[in-house]
Scaffold this motif. Structure first.
Motif, PDB file in Angstrom:
ATOM      1  N   MET A  28       0.854  -1.195   0.000  1.00 27.91           N
ATOM      2  CA  MET A  28       0.000   0.000   0.000  1.00 27.91           C
ATOM      3  C   MET A  28       0.887   1.241   0.000  1.00 27.91           C
ATOM      4  O   MET A  28       1.878   1.302   0.718  1.00 27.91           O
ATOM      5  CB  MET A  28      -0.908  -0.003   1.236  1.00 27.91           C
ATOM      6  CG  MET A  28      -1.836   1.205   1.303  1.00 27.91           C
ATOM      7  SD  MET A  28      -2.831   1.230   2.823  1.00 27.91           S
ATOM      8  CE  MET A  28      -3.788  -0.264   2.582  1.00 27.91           C
ATOM      9  N   HIS A  29       0.525   2.248  -0.767  1.00 22.76           N
ATOM     10  CA  HIS A  29       1.272   3.502  -0.841  1.00 22.76           C
ATOM     11  C   HIS A  29       0.342   4.660  -0.491  1.00 22.76           C
ATOM     12  O   HIS A  29      -0.740   4.803  -1.060  1.00 22.76           O
ATOM     13  CB  HIS A  29       1.846   3.704  -2.246  1.00 22.76           C
ATOM     14  CG  HIS A  29       2.804   2.634  -2.658  1.00 22.76           C
ATOM     15  ND1 HIS A  29       4.107   2.592  -2.223  1.00 22.76           N
ATOM     16  CD2 HIS A  29       2.624   1.557  -3.466  1.00 22.76           C
ATOM     17  CE1 HIS A  29       4.706   1.540  -2.746  1.00 22.76           C
ATOM     18  NE2 HIS A  29       3.828   0.886  -3.504  1.00 22.76           N
ATOM     19  N   SER A  30       0.769   5.479   0.476  1.00 24.34           N
ATOM     20  CA  SER A  30      -0.018   6.639   0.875  1.00 24.34           C
ATOM     21  C   SER A  30       0.829   7.515   1.779  1.00 24.34           C
ATOM     22  O   SER A  30       1.614   7.003   2.588  1.00 24.34           O
ATOM     23  CB  SER A  30      -1.284   6.205   1.620  1.00 24.34           C
ATOM     24  OG  SER A  30      -1.928   7.324   2.206  1.00 24.34           O
ATOM     25  N   PRO A  31       0.714   8.848   1.664  1.00 27.59           N
ATOM     26  CA  PRO A  31       1.410   9.737   2.611  1.00 27.59           C
ATOM     27  C   PRO A  31       1.015   9.467   4.052  1.00 27.59           C
ATOM     28  O   PRO A  31       1.772   9.778   4.975  1.00 27.59           O
ATOM     29  CB  PRO A  31       0.960  11.136   2.165  1.00 27.59           C
ATOM     30  CG  PRO A  31       0.593  10.977   0.727  1.00 27.59           C
ATOM     31  CD  PRO A  31       0.006   9.608   0.621  1.00 27.59           C
ATOM     32  N   LEU A  32      -0.169   8.880   4.275  1.00 34.47           N
ATOM     33  CA  LEU A  32      -0.594   8.544   5.615  1.00 34.47           C
ATOM     34  C   LEU A  32       0.415   7.641   6.312  1.00 34.47           C
ATOM     35  O   LEU A  32       0.672   7.773   7.514  1.00 34.47           O
ATOM     36  CB  LEU A  32      -1.961   7.854   5.571  1.00 34.47           C
ATOM     37  CG  LEU A  32      -2.480   7.260   6.885  1.00 34.47           C
ATOM     38  CD1 LEU A  32      -2.734   8.358   7.907  1.00 34.47           C
ATOM     39  CD2 LEU A  32      -3.740   6.442   6.642  1.00 34.47           C
ATOM     40  N   LEU A  33       1.036   6.753   5.559  1.00 36.29           N
ATOM     41  CA  LEU A  33       1.946   5.775   6.149  1.00 36.29           C
ATOM     42  C   LEU A  33       3.293   6.371   6.518  1.00 36.29           C
ATOM     43  O   LEU A  33       4.141   5.670   7.084  1.00 36.29           O
ATOM     44  CB  LEU A  33       2.132   4.602   5.178  1.00 36.29           C
ATOM     45  CG  LEU A  33       0.842   3.884   4.769  1.00 36.29           C
ATOM     46  CD1 LEU A  33       1.150   2.724   3.836  1.00 36.29           C
ATOM     47  CD2 LEU A  33       0.077   3.399   5.999  1.00 36.29           C
ATOM     48  N   ASP A  34       3.505   7.645   6.200  1.00 34.64           N
ATOM     49  CA  ASP A  34       4.751   8.305   6.593  1.00 34.64           C
ATOM     50  C   ASP A  34       4.751   8.705   8.071  1.00 34.64           C
ATOM     51  O   ASP A  34       5.796   9.037   8.624  1.00 34.64           O
ATOM     52  CB  ASP A  34       4.983   9.563   5.746  1.00 34.64           C
ATOM     53  CG  ASP A  34       5.217   9.230   4.281  1.00 34.64           C
ATOM     54  OD1 ASP A  34       5.660   8.097   4.000  1.00 34.64           O
ATOM     55  OD2 ASP A  34       4.951  10.096   3.431  1.00 34.64           O
TER      56      ASP A  34
END
Length: 239
Positions: free
Chosen positions: A1-7
């Motif tokens: 999964m790719h998302s700025p949330l995961l930063d």
């Protein structure tokens, strides 16, 4: 999964108190020292951490009149009624927050600071406090009724609704602030409560075109003011 949330992953480090972000506090427990935190403020934790209700020692409440300074009560670890704390102990990392308010870490080194108890998120057990009343403060909510004078050495974490304004106070000058926007001040300051309007509606808290009540400060120190005239959101008990 790719998302700025995961930063937004958890920070690492051994620093006892640190900000995960401006609205989330990270506390590292080493199994020795305990931390007092606002009840219900834990949003996540790792490790073997115990959360227990903190019960202050008893003691009679006694007023001591002082013309311009706040009325003070006997010192000790007895909070004002609005300060509801839990004890955090064990080994691990605890994350604390209160309705996304902005958090500020203060290191006390024998200074005295007065804070409205509604804005206290966490503190070291080595910090002492006593309840204080602003003269005439029984007429208003918030700062007038639930203020704490903190002293000693240790870490204190306070909350504000938004980014605060810190106003310096110098000898011979007066600084004024809306009583509902004041978070805290240097305890050495002289404090007085006064109406901002002669209109009788000023006795009410908000809800009119008048500004209501303000606090005046004089002496040598500073005043912390938040960009909001509302009290800190409170923990709502389940029914």
């Amino acid at each position: 999964m790719h998302s700025p949330l995961l930063d937004h992953t958890a920070l690492t480090g051994e620093e006892r108190f640190a900000l995960q972000n401006p609205q989330l506090l990270r506390v590292v427990l080493d199994g020795r020292a305990e931390v007092l935190a606002r009840s219900g403020a834990m949003v996540a934790h790792t490790g073997r951490v115990q959360f227990t209700e903190w019960t202050p020692p008893g003691g009679r409440r006694r007023n001591r009149q002082n013309q311009q300074n706040p009325q003070q009560h006997p010192p000790g670890r007895r909070p004002a009624p609005a300060l509801d704390l839990m004890r955090c102990a064990g080994t691990g990392t605890v994350y604390l927050a209160n309705l996304a308010q902005h958090l500020h870490i203060l290191e006390l080194s024998r200074e005295r600071l007065t804070i409205t108890s509604s804005y206290v998120l966490a503190l070291d057990t080595g910090i002492d406090w006593q309840a204080v009343d602003v003269e005439g403060g029984e007429r208003i909510s918030g700062v007038g009724r639930h203020s704490l004078e903190l002293s000693g050495s240790g870490t204190l974490v306070v909350m504000t609704s938004g980014r605060p304004l810190v106003m310096p106070v110098r000898q011979g000058e007066y600084v004024y602030a809306d009583a509902d926007a004041v978070v805290g001040w240097s305890s050495a300051l002289d404090v007085q409560l006064q109406a901002q309007s002669t209109n009788t509606e000023a006795w009410r808290r908000r809800g009119t075109a008048t500004e209501g009540w303000e606090l005046s400060f004089t002496g040598d120190g500073f005043v912390i003011v938040q960009p909001s005239e509302l009290l800190a959101p409170q923990r709502v008990p389940l029914r």
